[in-house]
Scaffold this active site. Sequence first.
Site, PDB file in Angstrom:
ATOM      1  CD  GLU A 149      74.605   7.743  46.215  1.00 55.94           C
ATOM      2  OE1 GLU A 149      73.781   8.650  46.506  1.00 55.94           O
ATOM      3  OE2 GLU A 149      74.426   6.548  46.528  1.00 55.94           O
ATOM      4  CG  ASP A 302      78.693   2.679  48.701  1.00 61.35           C
ATOM      5  OD1 ASP A 302      78.751   1.494  49.116  1.00 61.35           O
ATOM      6  OD2 ASP A 302      77.616   3.307  48.616  1.00 61.35           O
ATOM      7  CG  ASN A 304      76.225  -0.484  47.484  1.00 58.59           C
ATOM      8  OD1 ASN A 304      75.600  -0.195  48.502  1.00 58.59           O
ATOM      9  ND2 ASN A 304      76.240   0.296  46.414  1.00 58.59           N
TER      10      ASN A 304
END
Length: 425
Positions: A149, A302, A304
Amino acid sequence: MSVCHLEAGVPCQYVTLEAGVPCQYVTLKQGSMSVFTLEAGVPMSVVVRPRQGQRQGEDTEARATVLVSAGPGHCPFQRRHEATKHQAGQNCLRVISYNILADQYADSEFARSTLFPSCPTYAIDMDYRKQLLLKEISGYNGDLVCLQEVDEKMFLRDLKHTLRTEGLEGVYTAKGGTVTEGVALFYRLAKLRLLESQRFILSEELQNNVMFADMWTQIQGCQDLKEKVMNRFTALQVSVLESVQHPGQVLVVGITHLYFHPDADHIRLLQAGLSLQILRQVMALYQNKYPEKEVSLLFTGDFNSTPEFEVYRLMTSQMAGFDDVDWTDKENERVSGVSFSHDLELASACGCPPYTNYVKGFHGCLDYVFYQTDKFSVKQVLSSASPQVVALPSHEEVTQHQYLPSITIPSDHLAIIADLEFKRQ
């Protein structure tokens, strides 16, 4: 705290500025500077007086367009810095994985009111958060800093320049589609030499890479699944680096950020499986090219996905498939017979702490540094899963301001950090 680039692009030292107290003139190579009226709620002013020898020019004043805001006080990452104030050893790599919360996901009324309701408006602003992020990341003294991100503008304007002064060079990889965020790798130049970095958009690879032709044929048979997969623009960055100190060591580093939706375990498994096969292919290419070298893998990001689901099982147990997925609430996307396997001995360097993401309505372990257990040993881990070493921020620190991000923790995720030692030099 303030960093000023005042002399031919060379940063001066960090200067502590006390609110409301003018600092003294700072003599530079060609002039001097004064910063004054540094007071919360008041714009900062800078006066520059050019000087060369005995000649002096007139003072020139610049006034900031934003107001000075109060600092956060002591931040939890400062305690973690006590364990990372020295760089990792010569045969070690300090690896960091950190989702730093892209501005485009925080800078909206929905984010402020629904996703991150406990974070004050000023503290969720990227101009505030980036000061903490830069200080936090720099203080970990990482050799491989794997970020997710990452706003492209932050990479170009802030991260790249700040971390370069720490001896790190960076590579940015954008996601597909129109989003302006992606993943980034920073590597320590004194330890690692970049051989190449590639960008893979996983949905495009599924369609176009002959390696996935049979799988794509199966998925095309389910229109709902096909549409969901094709509308995802998840990127995989694959970088290949060579050890400066031990040129016989070649490292393949993968960074990704898998699809976030709670009911998309099957999509994440597909993305993780595609990623692993691409990484294995890159490893094989380099092993064939340099048979005398040791080629190793680190896969970070990440994901998730918490440890009880198929993504973690695939990484650590070498096999998982769609037949293992809970298809409740998504029967229209069911496809049988899709499976993945690999022969890598992978483990999570930071274990499985109770959470690496803590927001309203959810907390769990989503972030991992997967490493080859036959190629590396873990020397130091900053994780609450290993009580004998320095922990992640305590639960009291994380929840001090209810949820993440907060005025002292600049992302909704926590950085995970491990020192990995090569088993063979």
